[in-house]
Design an enzyme around this catalytic site. Structure first.
Site, short mmCIF file in Angstrom:
data_model
loop_
_atom_site.label_atom_id
_atom_site.label_comp_id
_atom_site.label_asym_id
_atom_site.label_seq_id
_atom_site.Cartn_x
_atom_site.Cartn_y
_atom_site.Cartn_z
N SER A 144 64.26 20.51 4.96
CA SER A 144 65.18 20.82 6.02
C SER A 144 65.87 22.30 5.50
CB SER A 144 66.23 20.00 5.94
OG SER A 144 67.51 20.44 6.66
N TYR A 149 72.54 14.91 1.03
CA TYR A 149 71.55 15.43 1.85
C TYR A 149 70.87 16.66 1.56
CZ TYR A 149 68.80 16.26 5.94
OH TYR A 149 67.72 16.73 6.90
#
Length: 263
Positions: free
Chosen positions: A149, A165
């Site tokens: 990501s 995350y």
């Protein structure tokens, strides 16, 4: 090189896509299936997988499924065994399953940290290790595609606090490079896609909190991703068209990181 059309053809290849029952994972399964690969999709819930299988069948793609919770070591090993049994071998592994948790860093629960880290990076290591050891290394061929990501390339701002995350996706970035260095001699490539903002169940809260217009405004293309925007990149990494590409992280983000990296 020969025919470029043939270079992108996946006929005769076998793919395992984790987190493949919905969202970007399902679209990735679509792309691989459309190019001729045999596909096995995996996620935790059988009803979701059955629905996804029916969706793929409606597109003319025959797919099988295996329900597994990749945060559990025993499920990862079972997934490996069942996938190889169904497919004979796994040529393409797409590590897409993941989790998120938003909380102020100073109050982030350790249980949530462990959940995110276990699924987003530990399970990728275990599954990649198992698939490589029992299929790709013996066959001297493999394509591993990890979903990172852009959150793994930068820190998070005060209005999007996702310390676990971001940390896990940063780990996926270097994990991908480490795999490329370790297994290149076996004919295995390892690359990662780093999506920007895409509509999904995981990003729904962020998109609602920040707003599509604000998220899109920061990208040169003035848009967030749609459900088809990863398809071309995943086929490149999975096919012979990308046979000389390994250890690379491709941001699919409307150009957002090009602006952030120059600011």
């Amino acid at each position: 090189m020969g025919s470029i059309k043939k270079a992108f053809d996946l006929t005769g290849k076998n793919a395992l896509v984790t987190g493949g029952s919905r969202g970007l994972g399902l679209k990735i399964a679509e792309a691989l299936g459309e190019q001729g690969a045999r596909v096995v999709i995996s996620s935790r819930k059988a009803p979701d997988l059955e629905k996804a299988q029916a969706h793929l069948a409606g597109l003319g793609i025959k797919a099988e499924w295996i329900a597994a919770d990749n945060s559990r070591d025993e499920d990862v090993k079972r997934l490996t065994d069942e996938a190889i049994k169904k497919l004979g071998r796994v040529d393409i592994l797409v590590n897409n399953a993941g989790a998120n948790w938003g909380a102020p860093t100073e109050d982030h629960p350790i249980e949530a940290w462990d959940k995110v880290m276990n699924l987003n990076i530990r399970s990728l290591f275990l599954l990649s290790q198992q698939i490589a050891k029992h299929s790709m290394i013996p066959n001297k061929y493999g394509r591993i595609i990890n979903l990172a990501s852009i959150a793994g390339l930068f820190g998070s701002s005060g209005d999007m606090q996702m310390v676990a995350y971001n940390t896990s996706k940063g780990a996926v970035v270097n994990f991908t490079r480490a795999l490329a260095g370790s297994w290149g001699r076996y004919g295995i490539t390892a690359n990662a896609l780093a999506p920007g903002f895409f509509p999904s169940r995981m990003t729904k809260g962020t998109i609602e909190a920040v707003g599509v217009e604000k998220l899109a405004a920061g990208a040169p293309l003035r848009r967030i991703g749609d459900e088809d925007d990863l398809k071309g990149a995943v086929v490149l990494f999975a096919s012979d068209a990308g046979k000389h590409i390994t250890g690379q992280i491709l941001a699919v983000d409307g150009g957002l990181t090009s602006v952030l990296s120059s600011s």
